[in-house]
Design a protein around this motif. Structure first.
Motif, PDB file in Angstrom:
ATOM      1  N   SER A 138      54.913  79.997  17.331  1.00 57.80           N
ATOM      2  CA  SER A 138      55.269  79.240  18.464  1.00 57.80           C
ATOM      3  C   SER A 138      56.531  79.404  19.128  1.00 57.80           C
ATOM      4  N   LEU A 181      58.848  77.338  18.895  1.00 55.33           N
ATOM      5  CA  LEU A 181      59.887  76.542  17.765  1.00 55.33           C
ATOM      6  C   LEU A 181      60.236  77.825  16.636  1.00 55.33           C
ATOM      7  N   ILE A 216      62.614  79.983  17.764  1.00 54.96           N
ATOM      8  CA  ILE A 216      64.020  79.564  17.602  1.00 54.96           C
ATOM      9  C   ILE A 216      64.544  79.606  16.255  1.00 54.96           C
ATOM     10  N   THR A 243      62.292  79.588  28.684  1.00 46.82           N
ATOM     11  CA  THR A 243      61.118  79.073  28.586  1.00 46.82           C
ATOM     12  C   THR A 243      60.481  78.694  29.999  1.00 46.82           C
ATOM     13  N   MET A 251      64.766  83.950  24.174  1.00 41.32           N
ATOM     14  CA  MET A 251      63.610  83.333  23.686  1.00 41.32           C
ATOM     15  C   MET A 251      62.729  82.934  24.694  1.00 41.32           C
ATOM     16  N   THR A 272      53.827  79.885  24.871  1.00 38.57           N
ATOM     17  CA  THR A 272      52.857  78.823  24.757  1.00 38.57           C
ATOM     18  C   THR A 272      52.760  78.124  26.297  1.00 38.57           C
ATOM     19  N   LYS A 273      53.692  78.373  27.144  1.00 42.84           N
ATOM     20  CA  LYS A 273      53.899  77.525  28.486  1.00 42.84           C
ATOM     21  C   LYS A 273      53.059  78.483  29.420  1.00 42.84           C
ATOM     22  N   LEU A 312      49.534  78.799  20.942  1.00 43.43           N
ATOM     23  CA  LEU A 312      51.043  78.472  20.601  1.00 43.43           C
ATOM     24  C   LEU A 312      51.530  79.944  20.099  1.00 43.43           C
ATOM     25  N   MET A 313      52.605  80.297  20.900  1.00 44.70           N
ATOM     26  CA  MET A 313      53.272  81.492  20.567  1.00 44.70           C
ATOM     27  C   MET A 313      54.862  81.637  21.144  1.00 44.70           C
ATOM     28  N   SER A 362      53.959  69.519  26.025  1.00 43.76           N
ATOM     29  CA  SER A 362      53.826  71.084  26.648  1.00 43.76           C
ATOM     30  C   SER A 362      53.689  71.027  27.988  1.00 43.76           C
ATOM     31  N   TRP A 363      53.549  72.137  28.538  1.00 39.12           N
ATOM     32  CA  TRP A 363      53.434  72.410  29.861  1.00 39.12           C
ATOM     33  C   TRP A 363      53.222  73.807  30.209  1.00 39.12           C
TER      34      TRP A 363
HETATM   35  C1  LIG Z   1      61.965  74.400  26.331  1.00 41.20           C
HETATM   36  C2  LIG Z   1      61.214  74.505  25.139  1.00 41.20           C
HETATM   37  N1  LIG Z   1      61.645  75.571  24.355  1.00 41.20           N
HETATM   38  C3  LIG Z   1      60.737  75.714  23.156  1.00 41.20           C
HETATM   39  C4  LIG Z   1      59.488  75.129  22.980  1.00 41.20           C
HETATM   40  C5  LIG Z   1      58.697  75.268  21.790  1.00 41.20           C
HETATM   41  O1  LIG Z   1      57.472  75.934  22.125  1.00 41.20           O
HETATM   42  P1  LIG Z   1      56.352  75.785  21.105  1.00 41.20           P
HETATM   43  O2  LIG Z   1      55.356  74.500  21.637  1.00 41.20           O
HETATM   44  O3  LIG Z   1      55.288  76.921  21.273  1.00 41.20           O
HETATM   45  O4  LIG Z   1      56.788  75.713  19.595  1.00 41.20           O
HETATM   46  C6  LIG Z   1      59.218  74.074  24.073  1.00 41.20           C
HETATM   47  C7  LIG Z   1      57.991  73.626  23.858  1.00 41.20           C
HETATM   48  O5  LIG Z   1      57.694  72.343  24.251  1.00 41.20           O
HETATM   49  C8  LIG Z   1      59.861  73.660  25.187  1.00 41.20           C
HETATM   50  O6  LIG Z   1      59.779  73.048  26.008  1.00 41.20           O
END
Ligand SMILES: Cc1ncc(COP(=O)(O)O)c(C=O)c1O
Length: 387
Positions: free
Chosen positions: A84, A86, A89, A184, A202, A206-207, A216-217, A337-338
């Motif tokens: 994901s 996250l 991160i 992102t 990073m 996912t978006k 999710l990735m 999400s988006w």
């Molecule tokens: C700016 C940003 N970074 C990271 C993420 C995390 O992504 P994921 O939902 O794949 O964990 C999101 C998810 O909403 C995000 O908006």
């Protein structure tokens, strides 16, 4: 050899398909076990090298291909996938921070990134401090001898301030501190993180990269081999595997990424421009609009915008009323999400994030999908009526 029993023949078949098959999609390789030709090649295997295969967790032709393509989009040299955004991160934090170290995060950072920073502070002996995302070169004054990492996010994914990445990266570099960019929103399309000085880029795939609200990735992209190796060790130790089917979906999404991104951009600006004319809205937080803090930096550094932006309602509208507005929307889903094809709307409470937002009205964030913007505007218009 004697004829094998049915049980064995069900597990092991002698059939080998004819060679010479070719098609456009990257093949989906499912594997935990990766087979070696012999024991010597097994012993010679090195999971860190991407010119050979050792175990499904470390890569297959499907995931290596996705990593290479993502690195190329960002102008990087190395890429590691995580389950994901996250997780990507967390992989960076756990690779680069240890007890006694300090990390700087923007006040408007993606909330779970903020929460991870706080957790590292309370339970792991790392200090996490939060800075004004518009700090620019003055980040230099916040850097301590034990500061190892500065996180940036461009723009903040709810409040949309665009940080001066060039100034932040230059100041951090001067003091030998690494900068990680959550890219992102720009997806490597509207901004390439290394061009403005980031050491680590990073992305939540996912978006926009997946584009279907179904995967999710995350990815961590670097240019420096030694830095990649440190993060790769964290990738391995934390077991950051991704599924082959998901990797395939992202690969398929990448082929239309630029076209989709540009369509989200055009529709987002059209909807945002319409919202700006509404008396209920006091501020349109879209980096391409002057209201947005950091708009000048966006103009200088970015070649486009994503379809994600926010608006602030006039403070005379209570949260209950703006919630009713969101509930009244028909074409906009309510959900996190988006980056997908379906439009979304989410109300956020601004209080408690940054001091200057203490008196702000309700913020509503919009993800503009790929529906026709005129239909979205008509939907917004009917929802304003309930206010
Ligand atoms: C700016 C940003 N970074 C990271 C993420 C995390 O992504 P994921 O939902 O794949 O964990 C999101 C998810 O909403 C995000 O908006």
């Amino acid at each position: 050899m004697t004829k094998k029993s049915l049980q064995t023949r069900l597990v092991r078949s002698d059939y080998v398909p004819p060679s010479g098959f070719d098609a456009f999609p990257t093949p989906i390789h499912h594997a935990s076990t990766v087979l070696f030709k012999d024991v010597a090649s097994m012993r010679a295997g090195d999971w860190k090298r991407k010119d050979a295969y050792t175990y499904g967790l470390h890569g297959t032709p499907t995931t290596f291909t996705l990593e290479a393509r993502l690195a190329a989009i960002e102008g990087g040299a190395h890429c590691l996938l995580a389950p994901s955004g996250l997780a990507a991160i967390a992989m960076v934090d756990l690779a680069l921070l240890k007890s006694g170290d300090d990390v700087l995060l923007p006040e408007n950072v993606y909330n779970p990134n903020r929460d991870l920073g706080r957790w590292l502070s309370t339970d792991f002996g790392v200090t996490a401090r939060f800075y004004d995302p518009l700090v620019g070169g003055a980040i230099a004054d916040l850097i301590q001898p034990n500061t190892k990492l500065v996180w940036t996010e461009a723009p903040g994914s709810v409040s949309m301030e665009v940080p001066d990445l060039r100034a932040i990266c230059a100041a951090a570099k001067e003091q030998g501190v690494l900068v990680a960019l959550d890219n992102t929103w720009a997806a490597g399309i509207a901004l390439r993180g290394f061009d403005v000085g980031a050491d680590i880029v990073m992305q939540a795939l996912t978006k926009y990269q997946s584009g279907g609200s179904d995967v999710l990735m995350g990815a961590v992209i670097t240019r420096d081999q030694a830095l990649n190796d440190r993060i790769a060790a964290s990738h391995m130790r934390l077991g950051m595997g991704v599924g082959a089917d998901d990797a395939y979906l992202v690969l398929r999404g990448l082929e239309t990424l630029k076209l989709r991104f540009d369509a989200h951009d055009a529709a987002g600006r059209k909807v945002a421009a319409w919202l700006k004319t509404r008396p209920e809205i006091v501020t349109v937080l879209h980096p391409a609009f002057e209201d947005c803090p950091g708009h000048d930096v966006w103009k200088r550094d970015f070649s486009g915008a994503a379809g994600l932006f926010s608006v602030i309602f006039d403070a005379r509208y209570t949260q209950e009323r703006t919630d009713r507005f969101v509930d009244a929307l028909i074409m906009f889903g309510i959900g996190y999400s988006w980056g997908g094809t379906h439009s979304l709307a989410v109300p956020y409470r601004m209080q408690g994030m940054r001091r200057e937002w203490a008196d702000a009205g309700t913020l509503v964030r919009f993800n503009i999908g790929l529906e026709h913007p005129d239909d979205l505007i008509a939907d917004l218009e009917q929802a304003f009526a309930v206010l």
